[in-house]
Design a protein around this motif. Structure first.
Motif, PDB file in Angstrom:
ATOM      1  N   PHE A 117      21.935   1.108   7.355  1.00  0.00           N
ATOM      2  CA  PHE A 117      22.710   0.264   8.440  1.00  0.00           C
ATOM      3  C   PHE A 117      23.560   1.625   9.202  1.00  0.00           C
ATOM      4  O   PHE A 117      23.623   1.561  10.590  1.00  0.00           O
ATOM      5  CB  PHE A 117      23.788  -0.446   8.824  1.00  0.00           C
ATOM      6  N   SER A 118      24.795   3.100   8.607  1.00  0.00           N
ATOM      7  CA  SER A 118      24.848   4.066   8.815  1.00  0.00           C
ATOM      8  C   SER A 118      24.141   4.943   9.499  1.00  0.00           C
ATOM      9  O   SER A 118      24.170   5.555  10.439  1.00  0.00           O
ATOM     10  CB  SER A 118      25.274   4.900   7.425  1.00  0.00           C
ATOM     11  N   ARG A 119      22.484   5.108   8.954  1.00  0.00           N
ATOM     12  CA  ARG A 119      21.715   5.904   9.919  1.00  0.00           C
ATOM     13  C   ARG A 119      20.802   4.887  10.529  1.00  0.00           C
ATOM     14  O   ARG A 119      20.300   5.789  11.715  1.00  0.00           O
ATOM     15  CB  ARG A 119      20.786   5.779   8.587  1.00  0.00           C
ATOM     16  N   ALA A 120      20.683   3.882  10.904  1.00  0.00           N
ATOM     17  CA  ALA A 120      19.595   3.114  11.841  1.00  0.00           C
ATOM     18  C   ALA A 120      20.135   2.024  12.706  1.00  0.00           C
ATOM     19  O   ALA A 120      19.687   2.101  13.759  1.00  0.00           O
ATOM     20  CB  ALA A 120      18.990   1.748  11.245  1.00  0.00           C
ATOM     21  N   CYS A 121      21.595   1.663  12.873  1.00  0.00           N
ATOM     22  CA  CYS A 121      22.476   0.920  13.857  1.00  0.00           C
ATOM     23  C   CYS A 121      22.425   2.175  15.281  1.00  0.00           C
ATOM     24  O   CYS A 121      22.351   1.413  15.786  1.00  0.00           O
ATOM     25  CB  CYS A 121      23.398   0.938  13.449  1.00  0.00           C
ATOM     26  N   PRO A 175      14.258  12.707  14.857  1.00  0.00           N
ATOM     27  CA  PRO A 175      14.929  11.673  13.679  1.00  0.00           C
ATOM     28  C   PRO A 175      14.864  12.603  12.377  1.00  0.00           C
ATOM     29  O   PRO A 175      13.789  12.568  11.776  1.00  0.00           O
ATOM     30  CB  PRO A 175      14.528  10.611  13.474  1.00  0.00           C
ATOM     31  N   SER A 176      15.682  11.777  11.589  1.00  0.00           N
ATOM     32  CA  SER A 176      15.860  13.430   9.991  1.00  0.00           C
ATOM     33  C   SER A 176      15.056  12.036   9.915  1.00  0.00           C
ATOM     34  O   SER A 176      14.932  11.577   9.598  1.00  0.00           O
ATOM     35  CB  SER A 176      17.537  13.403   9.681  1.00  0.00           C
ATOM     36  N   LEU A 177      14.513  13.124   8.695  1.00  0.00           N
ATOM     37  CA  LEU A 177      14.120  11.826   6.978  1.00  0.00           C
ATOM     38  C   LEU A 177      15.299  10.788   6.688  1.00  0.00           C
ATOM     39  O   LEU A 177      14.555   9.865   6.669  1.00  0.00           O
ATOM     40  CB  LEU A 177      14.181  13.053   6.310  1.00  0.00           C
ATOM     41  N   GLY A 178      16.195  11.007   6.480  1.00  0.00           N
ATOM     42  CA  GLY A 178      17.428   9.686   6.193  1.00  0.00           C
ATOM     43  C   GLY A 178      17.065   8.710   7.260  1.00  0.00           C
ATOM     44  O   GLY A 178      16.913   7.479   6.870  1.00  0.00           O
ATOM     45  N   GLU A 179      16.962   9.219   8.633  1.00  0.00           N
ATOM     46  CA  GLU A 179      17.037   8.347   9.245  1.00  0.00           C
ATOM     47  C   GLU A 179      15.164   7.382   9.506  1.00  0.00           C
ATOM     48  O   GLU A 179      15.487   6.169   9.416  1.00  0.00           O
ATOM     49  CB  GLU A 179      17.173   8.863  11.242  1.00  0.00           C
TER      50      GLU A 179
END
Length: 372
Positions: A306-310, A319-323
């Protein structure tokens, strides 16, 4: 700086308290305005800032220009909704109850959270028994559905909670006709009898709205089950606004909210909605609610995704790899919650085949290449 960090730096503080604007320099507004516009929250934020004349005067004129433009554009979009509702009122059978969902519902109730909203559609809710009559009335009045394959038609009519989107030729907004608030194949399955028994009339309108608690629950379902979470900060802001307007610190209403969420089998999505509203937006959620939390592993996983997608993202930033991973996991979770495994496998197989199958080749126009 990555988009989630940018959102946490100024956008989320602004949504919690508009006075945060006094701490911002002109340079801070560049990315903040872009993020807020990307989240479709610029009009709403502009109204909050405009309400305080001293704060509005404090802002740089360049910032005020963007905010005032968003206020004007949102007013235009709201007028489109009002025009669409008048046309729908004339087209739909007068003897059948019809409710407005989400943005149109907030608008007809006159909720403060509807100010500055930039809607793209009008969401209607009718009983399943009235669905065919409502669809026939709209078709007869001129609304048309986008062309769908036989599979898409079956998906919407058997497994979804709404019909394919409809649009009147020349109108800017789509109309989505629902018969419940969650897909019929999903893990969250609304109690339709409870839902429709709770519909409330609106003075001066033929349309009805959901029970206030069901409005909160529907917003939670829409965000945490019926979306892939990507760029869905506005959904969380909706839950926050509904809680502040409908619930406040009334313990009896909060107890009623929990009871209705359990009856709609939406207690898990409501827990997530309340958790992130409290931590991200400072929503006044009481402690000690009788709402069991998800398992620890599920909470940690959701926090990461949620902290990366929302949060909204700068449109031209990579976008970063994590995103990207969070987006993928959010999409997988979305499909898993909407369908049981067997149906999901069949659905994904159909979509995969549709994506790779050879497409029909159309003959070139006379004259070969270079014809514009």
């Amino acid at each position: 700086m990555r988009s989630p960090a940018l959102a946490a730096r100024h956008l989320l503080p602004l949504l919690r308290d508009a006075q945060h604007a006094r701490t911002m320099q002109l340079a801070d507004w560049d990315d903040t305005i872009r993020l807020t516009r990307q989240a479709r929250l610029l009009g709403m934020l502009a109204h909050r800032l405009r309400d305080d004349e001293d704060l509005w005067a404090f802002l740089h004129e360049r910032v005020r220009g963007h905010l005032q433009a968003a206020i004007h554009y949102s007013a235009y979009r709201v007028q489109l909704v009002r025009m669409e509702m008048r046309a729908l009122d004339a087209a739909l059978p007068a003897d059948r109850p019809v409710a407005l969902l989400k943005g149109a519902g907030y608008l007809v109730q006159g909720l403060a959270m509807a100010r500055g909203r930039m809607p793209n559609d009008v969401d209607l809710l009718v009983r399943r028994a009235d669905l065919d009559a409502a669809e026939a009335a709209l078709r007869s009045a001129g609304w048309q559905m986008e062309a769908k394959t036989d599979y898409d038609e079956r998906y919407y009519r058997e497994w979804s909670h709404e019909l394919p989107p409809m649009r009147y030729p020349g109108h800017a907004l789509e109309v989505d006709l629902h018969h419940t608030i969650a897909p019929v194949t999903s893990r969250t399955r609304a109690d339709d009898a409870l839902l429709f028994d709770g519909l409330q009339s609106v003075p001066g309108s033929r349309f009805r709205v959901l029970d206030p608690c069901d409005q909160v629950i529907h917003a939670a379902i829409h965000l945490f089950q019926d979306s892939d979470l990507h760029g869905q900060l506005r959904g969380l802001v909706d839950v926050d606004g509904l809680i502040r307007h409908h619930l406040g610190d009334n313990a009896q209403v909060w107890s009623r909210l929990i009871d209705r969420a359990e009856r709609h089998r939406a207690d898990r999505v409501l827990w997530y909605a309340l958790h992130y509203c409290r931590s991200w937006l400072g929503t006044p959620v009481p402690e000690g609610l009788a709402l069991g939390p998800p398992p620890r592993w599920a909470r940690h996983g959701m926090d990461w995704v949620f902290s990366r997608a929302c949060p909204p993202r700068i449109p031209d930033a990579t976008p970063s790899l994590g995103e990207r991973l969070a987006d993928t996991l959010g999409e997988l979770r979305y499909h898993r919650l909407r369908m049981p495994p067997t149906l999901l496998a069949r659905h994904l197989l159909h979509k995969s085949w549709k994506a790779v199958r050879p497409r029909k080749q159309f003959p070139r126009p006379p004259g070969g290449e270079g014809q514009g």
